[in-house]
Design a protein around this motif. Structure first.
Motif, PDB file in Angstrom:
ATOM      1  N   ALA A 196       0.844  -1.192   0.000  1.00 51.04           N
ATOM      2  CA  ALA A 196       0.000   0.000   0.000  1.00 51.04           C
ATOM      3  C   ALA A 196       0.881   1.245   0.000  1.00 51.04           C
ATOM      4  N   GLY A 197       0.400   2.310  -0.629  1.00 52.14           N
ATOM      5  CA  GLY A 197       1.225   3.503  -0.763  1.00 52.14           C
ATOM      6  C   GLY A 197       1.126   4.472   0.397  1.00 52.14           C
ATOM      7  N   LYS A 198      -0.064   4.560   1.012  1.00 53.55           N
ATOM      8  CA  LYS A 198      -0.280   5.507   2.109  1.00 53.55           C
ATOM      9  C   LYS A 198      -1.053   4.807   3.216  1.00 53.55           C
ATOM     10  N   LEU A 199      -0.798   5.236   4.448  1.00 52.56           N
ATOM     11  CA  LEU A 199      -1.424   4.601   5.602  1.00 52.56           C
ATOM     12  C   LEU A 199      -2.026   5.656   6.521  1.00 52.56           C
ATOM     13  N   VAL A 200      -3.288   5.435   6.871  1.00 53.39           N
ATOM     14  CA  VAL A 200      -3.963   6.220   7.903  1.00 53.39           C
ATOM     15  C   VAL A 200      -4.385   5.250   8.998  1.00 53.39           C
ATOM     16  N   ILE A 201      -4.062   5.571  10.234  1.00 49.89           N
ATOM     17  CA  ILE A 201      -4.514   4.773  11.376  1.00 49.89           C
ATOM     18  C   ILE A 201      -5.431   5.653  12.217  1.00 49.89           C
ATOM     19  N   ALA A 202      -6.671   5.214  12.382  1.00 47.39           N
ATOM     20  CA  ALA A 202      -7.631   5.902  13.236  1.00 47.39           C
ATOM     21  C   ALA A 202      -7.802   5.063  14.489  1.00 47.39           C
ATOM     22  N   THR A 203      -7.424   5.614  15.627  1.00 44.63           N
ATOM     23  CA  THR A 203      -7.395   4.816  16.846  1.00 44.63           C
ATOM     24  C   THR A 203      -7.849   5.633  18.046  1.00 44.63           C
ATOM     25  N   ALA A 204      -7.992   4.962  19.167  1.00 47.74           N
ATOM     26  CA  ALA A 204      -8.480   5.606  20.383  1.00 47.74           C
ATOM     27  C   ALA A 204      -7.593   6.792  20.757  1.00 47.74           C
ATOM     28  N   ALA A 205      -8.230   7.896  21.159  1.00 51.75           N
ATOM     29  CA  ALA A 205      -7.484   9.112  21.469  1.00 51.75           C
ATOM     30  C   ALA A 205      -6.444   8.882  22.558  1.00 51.75           C
ATOM     31  N   SER A 206      -6.723   7.962  23.478  1.00 51.41           N
ATOM     32  CA  SER A 206      -5.811   7.731  24.596  1.00 51.41           C
ATOM     33  C   SER A 206      -4.472   7.142  24.164  1.00 51.41           C
ATOM     34  N   VAL A 207      -4.403   6.561  22.964  1.00 48.81           N
ATOM     35  CA  VAL A 207      -3.149   5.942  22.513  1.00 48.81           C
ATOM     36  C   VAL A 207      -2.660   6.503  21.187  1.00 48.81           C
ATOM     37  N   ALA A 208      -3.331   7.520  20.652  1.00 50.64           N
ATOM     38  CA  ALA A 208      -3.001   8.017  19.316  1.00 50.64           C
ATOM     39  C   ALA A 208      -1.562   8.518  19.230  1.00 50.64           C
ATOM     40  N   VAL A 209      -1.093   9.252  20.226  1.00 54.53           N
ATOM     41  CA  VAL A 209       0.275   9.767  20.195  1.00 54.53           C
ATOM     42  C   VAL A 209       1.266   8.609  20.221  1.00 54.53           C
ATOM     43  N   GLN A 210       1.000   7.633  21.048  1.00 55.69           N
ATOM     44  CA  GLN A 210       1.867   6.446  21.133  1.00 55.69           C
ATOM     45  C   GLN A 210       1.948   5.728  19.786  1.00 55.69           C
ATOM     46  N   VAL A 211       0.800   5.571  19.124  1.00 55.21           N
ATOM     47  CA  VAL A 211       0.776   4.894  17.833  1.00 55.21           C
ATOM     48  C   VAL A 211       1.526   5.714  16.783  1.00 55.21           C
ATOM     49  N   GLY A 212       1.353   7.022  16.808  1.00 53.39           N
ATOM     50  CA  GLY A 212       2.043   7.874  15.856  1.00 53.39           C
ATOM     51  C   GLY A 212       3.556   7.774  15.977  1.00 53.39           C
ATOM     52  N   ARG A 213       4.047   7.657  17.191  1.00 58.92           N
ATOM     53  CA  ARG A 213       5.492   7.503  17.400  1.00 58.92           C
ATOM     54  C   ARG A 213       5.974   6.139  16.926  1.00 58.92           C
ATOM     55  N   ALA A 214       5.131   5.123  17.127  1.00 57.46           N
ATOM     56  CA  ALA A 214       5.536   3.762  16.764  1.00 57.46           C
ATOM     57  C   ALA A 214       5.496   3.538  15.262  1.00 57.46           C
ATOM     58  N   VAL A 215       4.595   4.229  14.560  1.00 61.57           N
ATOM     59  CA  VAL A 215       4.451   4.055  13.107  1.00 61.57           C
ATOM     60  C   VAL A 215       4.572   5.434  12.452  1.00 61.57           C
ATOM     61  N   PRO A 216       5.790   5.946  12.288  1.00 58.54           N
ATOM     62  CA  PRO A 216       5.954   7.304  11.745  1.00 58.54           C
ATOM     63  C   PRO A 216       5.504   7.439  10.299  1.00 58.54           C
ATOM     64  N   GLU A 217       5.311   6.313   9.609  1.00 58.61           N
ATOM     65  CA  GLU A 217       4.842   6.367   8.219  1.00 58.61           C
ATOM     66  C   GLU A 217       3.365   6.715   8.108  1.00 58.61           C
ATOM     67  N   ALA A 218       2.648   6.643   9.223  1.00 57.16           N
ATOM     68  CA  ALA A 218       1.191   6.791   9.190  1.00 57.16           C
ATOM     69  C   ALA A 218       0.731   8.177   9.598  1.00 57.16           C
ATOM     70  N   ARG A 219      -0.382   8.593   9.011  1.00 53.42           N
ATOM     71  CA  ARG A 219      -1.154   9.684   9.583  1.00 53.42           C
ATOM     72  C   ARG A 219      -2.041   9.052  10.649  1.00 53.42           C
ATOM     73  N   VAL A 220      -2.038   9.594  11.852  1.00 54.47           N
ATOM     74  CA  VAL A 220      -2.800   9.004  12.951  1.00 54.47           C
ATOM     75  C   VAL A 220      -3.910   9.961  13.371  1.00 54.47           C
ATOM     76  N   ILE A 221      -5.130   9.437  13.413  1.00 59.09           N
ATOM     77  CA  ILE A 221      -6.312  10.221  13.781  1.00 59.09           C
ATOM     78  C   ILE A 221      -6.817   9.730  15.133  1.00 59.09           C
TER      79      ILE A 221
END
Length: 301
Positions: free
Chosen positions: A56-81
């Protein structure tokens, strides 16, 4: 109609949609992964990385607000919502507005990895599906609880239960499913108007038109936490590249098993981690895409 064998030869005879040599990330498709919770933040990470490893060329991860920052740090390739949560940790339907832009133009959507309180998430999932008209959707893990609310799907959907989850979804005893999994998978696919991947030592892929595939190449090391999230991510990634859900599932199931066998040779039969599976997938995709070698014709005497 019997289930056809699903293996590497099948993939070579069923190549993924071709990508131009100068294809950019938009042409390889945007995949949106929806799920996660404060207790299971890693599931969307595993699925998202797997989708990228599938091409896949682009990745968006939509996840619980309580862990969104953590997920964004773990997967820098993704836009995290960040999605709003209820007190129980369920994703709230009134938060879907923040997802609308990302769903517009998405090539594939995966819903379910790491959801908390799945029953409470059903209104969120039902309304999310209404926003995904025409987009291939993979329902995995807790998101499959929406099956009862939907009854039949009016859009391309793949459901990915193991035997225990299928028992929950259908009311059929797990032992009865084990005795005749092919019939159960076919009936569920027809009833739900969805493709069904019934996972197990042998994985069955049934389609609403009565077609079906059987993969017998599983590996015991794949029975580990997070492995199913990786499989769901691979399927979504192949769908983002333009494969139908049936084809994306076929490629995902075979490549997931091959990744397990590859790690078994280098790490050990059991003990490798789900996070290690996606890394070996790109090389396996290239091998699976190679045309079959044909034996040379015998020389005339």
């Amino acid at each position: 109609m019997t289930f056809r064998p699903l293996d590497v030869r099948t993939l070579r005879e069923w190549p993924l949609p071709a990508l131009a040599h100068d294809a950019d990330k938009e042409e390889r498709g945007r995949v949106v992964v929806v799920g996660g919770s404060r207790e299971i933040a890693g599931a969307v990470q595993l699925a998202g990385v797997a989708a990228m490893r599938a091409g896949a060329g682009k990745l968006v991860i939509a996840t619980a607000a309580s862990v969104a920052v953590q997920v964004g740090r773990a997967v820098p390739e993704a836009r995290v919502i960040a999605l709003p949560e209820s007190g129980s940790g369920a994703l709230r339907a009134d938060g879907l507005g923040v997802l609308a832009d990302s769903l517009e133009g998405a090539a594939a959507v995966l819903v379910g990895p790491g959801l908390m309180d799945p029953e409470a998430c059903v209104p969120f999932i039902v309304q999310l599906l209404a926003l995904c008209r025409g987009i291939p959707v993979v329902l995995d893990a807790g998101a499959m609880d929406a099956v009862a609310a939907m009854g039949r799907f009016e859009q391309p959907v793949l459901v990915t239960p193991h035997a225990g989850e299928m028992a929950h979804l259908t009311g059929i005893a797990k032992e009865a499913i084990a005795r005749d999994p092919e019939s159960v998978a076919r009936r569920a696919s027809a009833q739900w108007n969805a493709s069904v991947a019934l996972k197990g030592a042998a994985t069955l892929v049934a389609t609403p038109d009565g077609g079906g595939w059987r993969h017998d190449g599983g590996h015991p090391g794949l029975a580990t936490s997070g492995s199913g999230d990786v499989l769901a991510g691979l399927i979504a990634g192949f769908a983002a590249r333009g494969a139908t859900l049936e084809q994306a599932c076929a490629w995902g199931v075979v490549l997931h098993a091959l990744a397990g066998r590859t790690l078994a040779r280098s790490v050990g039969a059991v003990g490798y981690l789900a996070r290690e599976l996606p890394g070996v997938v790109p090389g396996l995709v290239e091998k699976a895409a190679r045309p079959l070698r044909r034996s040379p014709a015998p020389k005339a005497r």
